[in-house]
Write a protein that holds these residues in place. Structure first.
Motif, PDB file in Angstrom:
ATOM      1  N   ILE A   2       0.849  -1.209   0.000  1.00 24.30           N
ATOM      2  CA  ILE A   2       0.000   0.000   0.000  1.00 24.30           C
ATOM      3  C   ILE A   2       0.877   1.250   0.000  1.00 24.30           C
ATOM      4  O   ILE A   2       0.631   2.204  -0.745  1.00 24.30           O
ATOM      5  N   ARG A   3       1.934   1.224   0.835  1.00 22.69           N
ATOM      6  CA  ARG A   3       2.850   2.379   0.891  1.00 22.69           C
ATOM      7  C   ARG A   3       3.503   2.620  -0.471  1.00 22.69           C
ATOM      8  O   ARG A   3       3.645   3.757  -0.915  1.00 22.69           O
ATOM      9  N   LEU A   4       3.907   1.542  -1.119  1.00 19.87           N
ATOM     10  CA  LEU A   4       4.542   1.666  -2.437  1.00 19.87           C
ATOM     11  C   LEU A   4       3.587   2.274  -3.461  1.00 19.87           C
ATOM     12  O   LEU A   4       3.972   3.145  -4.245  1.00 19.87           O
ATOM     13  N   GLY A  37      11.134   4.828   3.427  1.00 25.44           N
ATOM     14  CA  GLY A  37      11.264   4.941   4.889  1.00 25.44           C
ATOM     15  C   GLY A  37      11.823   3.680   5.532  1.00 25.44           C
ATOM     16  O   GLY A  37      12.674   3.738   6.429  1.00 25.44           O
ATOM     17  N   GLU A  38      11.360   2.544   5.057  1.00 27.94           N
ATOM     18  CA  GLU A  38      11.794   1.247   5.609  1.00 27.94           C
ATOM     19  C   GLU A  38      13.297   1.042   5.399  1.00 27.94           C
ATOM     20  O   GLU A  38      14.009   0.580   6.293  1.00 27.94           O
ATOM     21  N   LYS A  42      16.174   0.769   8.306  1.00 28.65           N
ATOM     22  CA  LYS A  42      17.095  -0.374   8.375  1.00 28.65           C
ATOM     23  C   LYS A  42      18.541   0.088   8.384  1.00 28.65           C
ATOM     24  O   LYS A  42      19.375  -0.459   9.108  1.00 28.65           O
ATOM     25  N   ALA A  43      18.844   1.065   7.545  1.00 25.71           N
ATOM     26  CA  ALA A  43      20.217   1.590   7.465  1.00 25.71           C
ATOM     27  C   ALA A  43      20.657   2.155   8.813  1.00 25.71           C
ATOM     28  O   ALA A  43      21.764   1.880   9.280  1.00 25.71           O
ATOM     29  N   VAL A  44      19.767   2.934   9.459  1.00 23.46           N
ATOM     30  CA  VAL A  44      20.083   3.532  10.767  1.00 23.46           C
ATOM     31  C   VAL A  44      20.293   2.438  11.811  1.00 23.46           C
ATOM     32  O   VAL A  44      21.260   2.454  12.586  1.00 23.46           O
ATOM     33  N   SER A  60      20.497   4.501   0.826  1.00 23.40           N
ATOM     34  CA  SER A  60      20.207   5.721   1.611  1.00 23.40           C
ATOM     35  C   SER A  60      21.131   6.856   1.204  1.00 23.40           C
ATOM     36  O   SER A  60      20.678   7.982   0.946  1.00 23.40           O
ATOM     37  N   ILE A  61      22.431   6.586   1.137  1.00 20.56           N
ATOM     38  CA  ILE A  61      23.407   7.632   0.744  1.00 20.56           C
ATOM     39  C   ILE A  61      23.100   8.141  -0.658  1.00 20.56           C
ATOM     40  O   ILE A  61      23.076   9.352  -0.917  1.00 20.56           O
TER      41      ILE A  61
END
Length: 610
Positions: A2-4, A37-38, A42-44, A60-61
């Motif tokens: 749904i988010r996608l 966001g996910e 995960k990266a953090v 992310s980078i």
């Protein structure tokens, strides 16, 4: 999902319609958070766990960098296509795992436990040894046991890969995982569920991935060192040209560095290689070959020496009258009759096979003055005639003129009233596919094929000649088999691997010592199956060359993935660094390549046309 979808809609609206810069930014940023966001989270989390350099960190980078240089659409697009690609990969991986597990979907849901005159439906775990269970047509056999009452046809394909149903009746041993096709069976349980065949097979296949192949271990280590090198290379690509090249702008080289980061994700290798091995193991299990780990699947590629046990492996392990030869006026039926009467008091397997071949009832009152001569045979008076039945030593001892013959198996001579009347041969029957298995092993590059047996030298030599083996070592005790295996280790090539194939309790030490121990699963003992690295559920030697072919094809598919992934990434990295490739090509080089590699890996499951 749904988010996608919501993120993709917002992204599409912001891309198609013209808004003020601030509204456009809000729409792209909202879309980015919904889609990625996910990945950011995960990266953090991974950074705090010390797992800094992974694909989440790279993504992310790359995408935050795209926002920093105001390339909002490409920042969202990279994350969106990355997530869609991940979704497709998950679907493909899950589907392949489901289809692999469905190949051995043999776990029984219940057992019909007989308690007095009642039948209770219980969990297979609740059934104990010596309990009685009822299996109706269409039901799975829940536990290993012996049929006490009933006759039926059973589907054994889930365990053995055999498509033709097998007939079972009272007195037959039966394995859990078979499917009852016709009659009602009453079974006395011989093993608890945790020790049953179905339980062990499920455990073998499901835990096979814990034993990683060298290629898998290499890729894991490769990703660990590869990712930080890529991050620092991207950093250098963004900064160094602006210091040394006139007119170079940071935003241009930062964009190239971001493309470099996106392309460099090692997802294609990290996902597709373990999946390739898992699919190979699944394909083998579909063919009745259970491989306990991907390391053993990979080792099969380097087999140059195969050592077979004889009884129960190359032969059926069942004594049978295979030849009847008469001399003088004697006919075959008469000869068999005299030998059967003479052996009627013995419980020896050879005597049992003679009585079975004769097939008629014997009146032992017709056998008089019965005398068993140790190491020679039997002397008796049958229907008024002196009958001698035994080996060549007995004929020589009784001064009977006879023709000594050399045959595969045990030769039993007959003399009536001191006159030679002929002989019968009792031998362990060769498995119908033993000869073809040896030929196929030669065809796929196995250099040396040897047999170790505890049987007599004359029998071993004749079987070796018939099958075209390179060597045979006979009259060996279990510890001598291990010693002989140690000698054979010294003779093989440096990179070559040695396989031992056996079935009995006495083979367990040799199975454990070989590079790969392969056990016959149908007639094999629990000790042999436990010690082995691979189990052939159909007891067919011809499954060994099939296992090697599956291993070779799996390895070929895995190397296709490695070369394809690194090749495409290398080209796009070069184009990106030169400013030719855009983020769209980068997304294909990452997500597209990973998806193609995953789909290619699933091919290892197919066992047709090997």
């Amino acid at each position: 999902m749904i988010r996608l979808i919501i993120g993709a809609i917002l992204f599409g609206i912001a891309l198609v319609f013209k808004f003020s810069p601030s509204i456009e930014f809000v729409m792209f940023f909202t879309s980015y958070l919904l889609v990625g966001g996910e990945v950011l989270l995960k990266a953090v989390k991974n950074i705090f766990r010390g797992q800094l350099f992974d694909e989440n960190f790279l993504m992310s980078i790359a995408t935050i960098g795209a926002f920093a240089i105001k390339e909002f659409p490409e920042g969202v697009a990279v994350m969106l296509f990355y997530q869609i690609g991940e979704l497709f990969e998950d679907i493909a991986v899950n589907r392949s795992r489901r289809s692999i597990k469905s190949l051995i979907d043999i776990r029984p849901d219940y057992a019909n436990l007989k308690v007095g005159d009642d039948i209770k439906r219980v969990s297979p775990y609740e059934v104990k040894i010596d309990d009685y269970i009822i299996v109706k047509p269409g039901e799975k056999i829940p536990l290993d046991g012996k049929i006490i009452d009933g006759k039926s046809m059973v589907d054994t394909s889930a365990l053995t890969g055999e498509s033709v149903p097998r007939e079972v009746k009272s007195g037959s041993d039966i394995l859990s995982g078979f499917i009852n096709k016709s009659g009602v069976l009453t079974i006395r349980v011989t093993k608890e569920f945790g020790e049953s065949t179905v339980s062990k097979i499920l455990d073998l296949v499901q835990n096979a991935s814990t034993k990683k192949a060298p290629t898998e271990n290499f890729i894991t280590k490769f990703a660990r060192y590869y990712t930080p090198i890529i991050v620092f290379s991207a950093l250098a690509l963004a900064i160094l040209p602006t210091l040394f090249i006139n007119g170079a702008t940071f935003s241009d080289w930062a964009y190239r560095a971001l493309i470099f980061l996106v392309v460099s994700c090692p997802c294609a290798l990290v996902i597709s290689i373990p999946l390739g091995f898992f699919a190979g193991i699944g394909g083998a299990s579909r063919n009745g070959i259970l491989i306990k780990g991907s390391n053993y699947l990979e080792i099969l590629n380097y087999v140059d020496t195969v050592v077979f046990d004889k009884t129960g492996t190359l032969t059926k392990g069942v004594f049978k009258v295979t030849e009847v030869n008469t001399y003088g006026d004697m006919n075959e039926d008469e000869l068999l009759k005299y030998v059967a009467f003479a052996e009627s008091y013995s419980n020896h397997p050879i005597a049992t096979s003679i009585l079975k071949a004769y097939g008629e009832e014997i009146n032992q009152k017709e056998v008089e003055n019965y005398e068993e001569i140790s190491g020679h045979g039997v002397k008796a008076v049958i229907q008024g005639k002196e009958v001698l039945v035994g080996n060549a030593k007995l004929m020589q001892k009784e001064n009977v003129k006879f023709e000594k013959v050399e045959k595969i198996g045990t030769v039993i001579y007959l003399a009536i009233d001191k006159k030679y009347s002929g002989f019968i041969v009792i031998s362990d029957e060769m498995k119908k596919d033993s000869e073809s298995a040896i030929k196929e092993l030669r065809n796929i590059g196995v250099k040396k094929i040897i047999m170790l047996t505890g049987d007599r030298s004359s029998v071993g030599v004749k079987i070796a000649e018939k099958l075209g083996l390179d060597d045979v070592y006979s009259e060996l005790l279990p510890h001598q088999k291990v010693e002989k295996l140690e000698e054979l280790y010294k003779q093989k090539s440096l990179k070559g691997k040695l396989v031992f194939v056996g079935d009995g309790i006495n083979d367990a030490p040799v199975l454990a010592r070989a590079d790969i121990g392969i056990a016959m699963g149908g007639v094999g003992s629990d000790a042999a199956i436990e010690a082995a690295d691979i189990v052939l559920m159909t007891d067919e030697p011809s499954k060994l060359p099939i296992a090697i072919k599956i291993a070779k094809r799996t390895r070929r598919i895995i190397w296709q993935n490695i070369i394809f992934a690194l090749g495409v990434k290398g080209v796009v990295l070069l184009l990106g660094a030169c400013g030719i490739a855009t983020m769209w090509e980068a997304v294909f080089a990452d997500v597209g390549v990973a998806l193609i590699a995953v789909l290619n890996s699933i091919r290892a499951m197919k066992v047709n046309n090997l």
